[in-house]
Design a protein around this motif. Structure first.
Motif, PDB file in Angstrom:
ATOM      1  N   VAL A   7       0.422  -1.618  -6.779  1.00 24.20           N
ATOM      2  CA  VAL A   7      -0.615  -1.998  -5.794  1.00 24.20           C
ATOM      3  C   VAL A   7       0.330  -3.552  -5.165  1.00 24.20           C
ATOM      4  N   VAL A  59      -2.684   2.783  -2.887  1.00 23.82           N
ATOM      5  CA  VAL A  59      -3.508   2.048  -3.312  1.00 23.82           C
ATOM      6  C   VAL A  59      -3.423   0.708  -2.946  1.00 23.82           C
ATOM      7  N   GLY A  60      -2.330   0.060  -2.734  1.00 29.11           N
ATOM      8  CA  GLY A  60      -2.019  -1.035  -2.154  1.00 29.11           C
ATOM      9  C   GLY A  60      -1.936  -1.173  -0.815  1.00 29.11           C
TER      10      GLY A  60
END
Length: 76
Positions: A7, A59-60
């Motif tokens: 992330v 996701v990040g």
């Protein structure tokens, strides 16, 4: 713990790669050196070399998208 690192890579890596692209664009004043294209060209090899899946990276990256969506709407 690996999830936290990916992330962090997604957010800071994307921003850092974009900043490098902006710097190159300002230095050489070439339309080929578009900051977004430079960022993509930097991030893809990093993901391949480090064996990080796109889903983990995204996701990040989705955090950045979360902030860009309202800004894009306001500009429209």
């Amino acid at each position: 713990m690996l999830k936290g690192k990916t992330v962090l890579l997604g957010v800071t890596g994307s921003i850092a790669a974009y900043k490098i692209g902006v710097w190159l664009n300002q230095k050489f004043k070439s339309p080929i050196l578009n900051p977004l294209l430079i960022a993509v060209a930097i991030i893809i090899p990093i993901l391949k070399v480090c064996h990080i899946s796109y889903d983990s990276y995204n996701v990040g990256g989705s955090i950045i998208t979360l902030f860009l969506a309202p800004a894009t709407t306001v500009l429209a």
